[in-house]
Design an enzyme around this catalytic site. Structure first.
Site, PDB file in Angstrom:
ATOM      1  N   HIS A 241       5.466   6.070  11.418  1.00 24.10           N
ATOM      2  CA  HIS A 241       4.930   5.895  10.053  1.00 24.10           C
ATOM      3  C   HIS A 241       3.948   7.052   9.795  1.00 24.10           C
ATOM      4  CE1 HIS A 241       3.530   4.226   6.401  1.00 24.10           C
ATOM      5  NE2 HIS A 241       3.275   2.989   6.766  1.00 24.10           N
TER       6      HIS A 241
ATOM      7  N   ARG B 295       0.799  -1.218   0.000  1.00 28.57           N
ATOM      8  CA  ARG B 295       0.000   0.000   0.000  1.00 28.57           C
ATOM      9  C   ARG B 295       0.836   1.273   0.000  1.00 28.57           C
ATOM     10  NH1 ARG B 295      -3.038  -3.734   1.629  1.00 28.57           N
ATOM     11  NH2 ARG B 295      -1.141  -4.344   2.655  1.00 28.57           N
ATOM     12  N   THR B 296       1.813   1.345   0.883  1.00 30.00           N
ATOM     13  CA  THR B 296       2.513   2.628   1.026  1.00 30.00           C
ATOM     14  C   THR B 296       3.257   2.957  -0.265  1.00 30.00           C
ATOM     15  OG1 THR B 296       2.702   2.190   3.376  1.00 30.00           O
ATOM     16  CG2 THR B 296       4.074   3.942   2.504  1.00 30.00           C
TER      17      THR B 296
ATOM     18  N   LYS C  28      25.142  -4.198  -1.199  1.00 23.12           N
ATOM     19  CA  LYS C  28      26.616  -4.182  -1.290  1.00 23.12           C
ATOM     20  C   LYS C  28      27.238  -3.483  -0.096  1.00 23.12           C
ATOM     21  CE  LYS C  28      26.508  -3.700  -6.337  1.00 23.12           C
ATOM     22  NZ  LYS C  28      26.843  -2.767  -7.432  1.00 23.12           N
TER      23      LYS C  28
ATOM     24  N   ARG D 136      11.405   3.801   3.141  1.00 24.84           N
ATOM     25  CA  ARG D 136      11.090   2.839   4.221  1.00 24.84           C
ATOM     26  C   ARG D 136      12.336   2.019   4.494  1.00 24.84           C
ATOM     27  NH1 ARG D 136       5.867  -0.957   4.403  1.00 24.84           N
ATOM     28  NH2 ARG D 136       5.039   1.054   5.071  1.00 24.84           N
TER      29      ARG D 136
HETATM   30  C1  NCD Z   1       1.920  -0.943   8.168  1.00 26.50           C
HETATM   31  C2  NCD Z   1       3.438  -0.780   8.294  1.00 26.50           C
HETATM   32  O1  NCD Z   1       4.167  -0.997   7.325  1.00 26.50           O
HETATM   33  O2  NCD Z   1       3.838  -0.420   9.394  1.00 26.50           O
HETATM   34  N1  NCD Z   1       1.510  -1.159   6.848  1.00 26.50           N
HETATM   35  C3  NCD Z   1       1.254  -0.087   6.026  1.00 26.50           C
HETATM   36  O3  NCD Z   1       2.113   0.715   5.746  1.00 26.50           O
HETATM   37  N2  NCD Z   1      -0.005   0.086   5.598  1.00 26.50           N
HETATM   38  C4  NCD Z   1       1.360  -1.941   9.114  1.00 26.50           C
HETATM   39  C5  NCD Z   1       1.913  -3.333   9.091  1.00 26.50           C
HETATM   40  O4  NCD Z   1       2.763  -3.687   8.293  1.00 26.50           O
HETATM   41  O5  NCD Z   1       1.438  -4.123   9.915  1.00 26.50           O
END
Ligand code: NCD
Length: 307
Positions: free
Chosen positions: A129, A51-52, A80, A101
């Site tokens: 997040h 999703r993100t 690397k 991320r």
């Molecule tokens: C969340 C995350 O990555 O922290 N997912 C997301 O970004 N929608 C929640 C999760 O992974 O449980």
């Protein structure tokens, strides 16, 4: 130049403006189709994401911009041994804005300190997040018409769940917020958040292990997945993974206008039978993620709102 590393990087006023912009984008998408023409978003994902990452990409494409990026640590020079600092210095030459991320807490802060383009924290380990929080806020505001004066139940892995940590930071800034923190004893909200955020802001909250008992008092129930990847051993994960399963029986205990959110992905913690309940809002929530990320990209790139 601004970054988004924590929800607190936006004041309450700026957050409300961003949510209003996201709502306008939802209603008038075509108006925004070219506001980022010629701009590039880099997505640097060193941890799995559906999703993100894809909602960021969808957001930039919907604004007329383009996207480039890496979708795993293995497919980048991180494999690397390249440092985050070096990676971001290079990415700054290729893109106008970056969403990152990374499994290490604080990595987005390191990136921002070396970056010459805005850095968006798309999740740093078990820490924060913030763009999920903006998504959650837009969802709550759209469903309830307000962000304060409500009891929010946070359920599941409150220790490692970064979405929970960011949401607490953001919601305590609205008046009349109360939390019920529902988790096994091993997965409670970390003390540093209880002390520095909840207690410091005099926020009423109670901790419990019992979801059934909490149901009737909640206006929002925020379910979360047990974060397997952050556990030190598989045995503990297996023991706790199904500690809460929201099903229709439990939903009968809730108010008719209580809504269920979940950042997704779901594993077992919400039975699929709940998906048909009109109070299940998690797929709608995923849709809102595109609008807030469009609004965020525009805000950080200081793009004028079209008339
Ligand atoms: C969340 C995350 O990555 O922290 N997912 C997301 O970004 N929608 C929640 C999760 O992974 O449980």
């Amino acid at each position: 130049m601004r970054h988004l590393l924590s929800p607190l990087d936006l004041s309450v006023e700026e957050t409300d403006q961003l949510l209003s912009l996201a709502s306008d984008i939802e209603k008038n998408r075509s108006k925004y189709a070219h506001v980022c023409d010629g701009k590039k978003l880099a997505t640097l994902f060193f941890e799995p994401s559906t999703r993100t990452r894809l909602s960021f990409e969808s957001a930039m494409l919907s604004l007329g911009g383009s996207v480039l990026g890496v979708s795993s640590a293995d497919s980048s020079s991180a494999a690397k041994g390249e440092s985050v600092s070096d990676t971001i210095r290079v990415i700054s030459c290729y893109a106008d804005i970056c969403a990152m991320r990374h499994p290490k807490e604080g990595s987005a802060y390191v990136a921002a300190s070396k970056s010459s383009i805005p850095v968006i924290n798309a999740g740093d380990g078990g820490h924060q997040h913030p763009t999920q929080t903006l998504t959650d806020l837009l969802t709550i505001k759209s469903l309830k018409g307000r962000l304060g004066d409500m009891t929010v139940g946070l359920c599941g892995d409150l220790k490692f769940g970064r979405t929970v940590h960011s949401l607490i930071h953001a919601l305590v800034r609205y008046p009349g917020i109360r939390f019920v923190l529902i988790s096994p004893p091993e997965l409670k909200v970390p003390d540093y958040i209880k002390e520095n955020v909840l207690d410091a802001n005099h926020i009423p909250y109670r901790e419990t292990t019992n979801l059934d008992d909490a149901m009737e008092e909640l206006d929002i129930l925020y379910m979360t997945r047990v974060q397997r990847e952050r556990f030190f051993n598989e045995e503990d994960y297996i023991r706790m993974k199904d500690c809460y399963i929201l099903d229709q029986e439990k939903m009968k205990l809730a108010k008719p206008d209580m809504f269920v959110l979940h950042p997704l992905p779901r594993v077992n913690e919400i039975s699929v039978e709940v998906d048909d309940d009109p109070r299940a809002a998690y797929f709608k929530q995923a849709q809102y993620g595109v609008y807030v990320r469009m609004a965020l990209i525009m805000t950080l790139l200081e793009v004028e709102k079209p008339c």
